[in-house]
Every structure is written in C-alpha cells, then in structure tokens.
Enzyme design. Structure first.
Site, PDB file in Angstrom:
ATOM      1  N   ALA A   1      82.575  35.761  19.726  1.00  0.00           N
ATOM      2  CA  ALA A   1      83.218  37.075  19.723  1.00  0.00           C
ATOM      3  C   ALA A   1      82.348  38.105  19.011  1.00  0.00           C
ATOM      4  O   ALA A   1      82.221  39.253  19.458  1.00  0.00           O
ATOM      5  CB  ALA A   1      84.589  36.987  19.056  1.00  0.00           C
ATOM      6  N   TYR A   2      81.774  37.709  17.895  1.00  0.00           N
ATOM      7  CA  TYR A   2      80.890  38.583  17.121  1.00  0.00           C
ATOM      8  C   TYR A   2      79.688  38.999  17.962  1.00  0.00           C
ATOM      9  O   TYR A   2      79.374  40.186  18.096  1.00  0.00           O
ATOM     10  CB  TYR A   2      80.454  37.836  15.872  1.00  0.00           C
ATOM     11  CG  TYR A   2      79.485  38.553  14.966  1.00  0.00           C
ATOM     12  CD1 TYR A   2      79.674  39.881  14.599  1.00  0.00           C
ATOM     13  CD2 TYR A   2      78.387  37.871  14.431  1.00  0.00           C
ATOM     14  CE1 TYR A   2      78.788  40.522  13.746  1.00  0.00           C
ATOM     15  CE2 TYR A   2      77.503  38.498  13.570  1.00  0.00           C
ATOM     16  CZ  TYR A   2      77.703  39.822  13.230  1.00  0.00           C
ATOM     17  OH  TYR A   2      76.818  40.452  12.384  1.00  0.00           O
ATOM     18  N   ALA A   3      79.028  38.011  18.553  1.00  0.00           N
ATOM     19  CA  ALA A   3      77.839  38.286  19.356  1.00  0.00           C
ATOM     20  C   ALA A   3      78.158  39.139  20.569  1.00  0.00           C
ATOM     21  O   ALA A   3      77.390  40.030  20.937  1.00  0.00           O
ATOM     22  CB  ALA A   3      77.188  36.970  19.786  1.00  0.00           C
TER      23      ALA A   3
ATOM     24  N   SER B   1      80.426  41.468  20.982  1.00  0.00           N
ATOM     25  CA  SER B   1      80.574  42.885  20.633  1.00  0.00           C
ATOM     26  C   SER B   1      79.224  43.520  20.315  1.00  0.00           C
ATOM     27  O   SER B   1      78.981  44.691  20.617  1.00  0.00           O
ATOM     28  CB  SER B   1      81.530  43.048  19.442  1.00  0.00           C
ATOM     29  OG  SER B   1      80.975  42.531  18.246  1.00  0.00           O
ATOM     30  N   LYS B   2      78.342  42.741  19.719  1.00  0.00           N
ATOM     31  CA  LYS B   2      77.033  43.274  19.354  1.00  0.00           C
ATOM     32  C   LYS B   2      76.096  43.392  20.557  1.00  0.00           C
ATOM     33  O   LYS B   2      75.242  44.284  20.605  1.00  0.00           O
ATOM     34  CB  LYS B   2      76.401  42.406  18.260  1.00  0.00           C
ATOM     35  CG  LYS B   2      77.144  42.432  16.931  1.00  0.00           C
ATOM     36  CD  LYS B   2      77.128  43.819  16.295  1.00  0.00           C
ATOM     37  CE  LYS B   2      77.701  43.801  14.896  1.00  0.00           C
ATOM     38  NZ  LYS B   2      77.601  45.111  14.212  1.00  0.00           N
TER      39      LYS B   2
END
Length: 258
Positions: free
Chosen positions: A160-162, A164-165
């Site tokens: 999820a973090y990756a 968005s980035k």
C-alpha cells in the site's frame, strides 16, 4: 557556455509539509542554514512550533501552519496564507504522508485509501495551489518524497505504501514535463533517514535493524538534516538547474531504480 555563479538560496521561501519532526524538519533546517525562510506545515501545533524555534535560531523567518494534508479542499487556502505571510513562494517540499503498511489481505479499504489521500492527492493539491507562485519567481522548485519500497526486492507488507508513492513518482515526472516552460523544476527523492519512527524501530528490533543496515552498502541510515536535508538544498539550488523529472535515491546505495 559561460560559467554560472550560484546566487545561493538566501531570501527565498519554502513550504515544507510534515516539518514538525523527522525528515521534514531536517529538510527545513538545512534550507534555513542557507538563508531560506520556511512555512512549517503539519498537524501537530507543538511540533511545528518547536521546528519554528529551531529555524529562528538559525536566523531565518519561520511560521507554523496547522494543516491536515488529507483535507485537500483546505490546501489552496493554506498556500495563499503562506504567500500573504511571506510575500512569495519559491520552494515546495511535499514530505507529509500517513497511511498503513501490512499484508494486503489485512488492510482495510480505508487504510489503503489514506495513503493516497495524504500522498498523491495531497501533493497534487499543494502543487496546483503553489504553481502560480512558483511560476512567478521564474525559478521555482518542487521536491516530492517517494520511497525505495517502490523497487524493494521483497514488497511484502509494503504494498500500500509503495503503491501511493509510485503514483506520486508518476505525478512528479508529469509535472516536470508540463511545467518546465513555466520555470518550475519538479523532482522526487527516495530517502532512508533516522526519523523518530525508524529510530524507535531500530532500538526495539535490534536484530532486524542490524540486517537492514547491513543491506545498505554505506552501512548506515541517513541523517535527516545532514544527508537528506543537504541533498534537498543541492537539488533546489542553481547548480542542478538542468535537472528535472528525476527520482534521486538517498539511501546509501541500497535501492536499484534501473
């Protein structure tokens, strides 16, 4: 071509989101050391005021602006308030991010969505609101923070973090191309830095931390100001005036972006 002498950054104004602590604070401090006044944006008033105190000790003007970056409707008003207060805006650093990490099947839709709301959606709002002011300077610069988790060898729990980035990195590249004629450069950095959160993790998970540090060729985690902040100073300065649309890994050589 004639040699170009750098005029430095003194007298310019930067808006830094998530500047109450960690990487955002380190970037703000590094900019202040070059004479840049800073609009310190974030959610927690006490942390913002502490950053302002540190910045003023370095002889620059600084003011706190409380803002939840996920409230994108409020962003244009914050940017206008910053410009009214300082008279101009030269540098925008989109550092703030709040979201969730974990196995995909354990993430709620709400948790997954939050990373996008505070990441690419918030950054998009700040970039659009700042555009006319950055264009007016003729030499505006935007730095967006992404992550090496985008190219991590094992993305487990980082999905999820990756995601968005990755969206933010694409936004960075597009803005760099579309806004280059307006005199605005847009780049992103992917840092490893000893923020309060990472420091807590290393102290409470010493064996995992040792393995993590061993995976960094330079064998250390970056300093928020000395490594990440100083790199941003270089990135927004005149010496790198021909660089735009790039993603700069600031991680001691760990990530391979290809």
């Amino acid at each position: 071509m004639d040699a170009v002498r750098s005029e430095g950054l003194a007298g310019r104004v930067a808006l830094v989101t998530g500047a109450g602590q960690g990487v955002g604070q380190g970037i703000a401090l590094a900019l202040a050391s070059e004479g840049v006044s800073v609009a310190v944006v974030g959610r927690t008033a006490a942390k913002l005021e502490e950053t302002c105190r540190l910045l003023k000790e370095r002889g620059v003007d600084a003011e706190a602006f409380a803002c939840d970056v996920a409230d994108t409707e409020a962003v244009p008003g914050v940017v206008e308030e910053v410009v009214r207060r300082f008279g101009r805006l030269d540098i925008l650093v989109n550092n703030a991010w709040a979201g969730a990490m974990g196995p995909l099947l354990e993430l709620s839709d709400r948790a997954f969505r939050k990373g996008f709301e505070t990441g690419p959606f918030a950054t998009f709002a700040f970039m659009k609101a700042a555009h006319p002011h950055l264009k007016a300077t003729g030499d505006g610069s935007i730095v967006n923070l992404v992550t090496s988790a985008m190219v991590r060898w094992d993305p487990t729990t980082y999905g999820a973090y990756a995601a968005s980035k990755v969206a933010l990195r694409s936004l960075t590249r597009t803005a760099a191309v579309e806004w280059a004629p307006d005199g605005i450069r847009v780049n992103s950095i992917a840092p490893h830095a000893l923020s309060p959160g990472l420091k807590w993790w290393t102290e409470n998970n010493p064996e995992e931390a040792e393995e993590f540090i061993a995976s960094i060729p330079m064998r250390r985690i970056g300093d928020c100001e000395g490594d990440i902040g100083r790199a941003v100073v270089a990135l927004v300065g005149a010496d790198l005036r021909y660089l735009t649309g790039a993603t700069i890994p600031l991680d001691g050589g760990q990530a391979f972006f290809g």
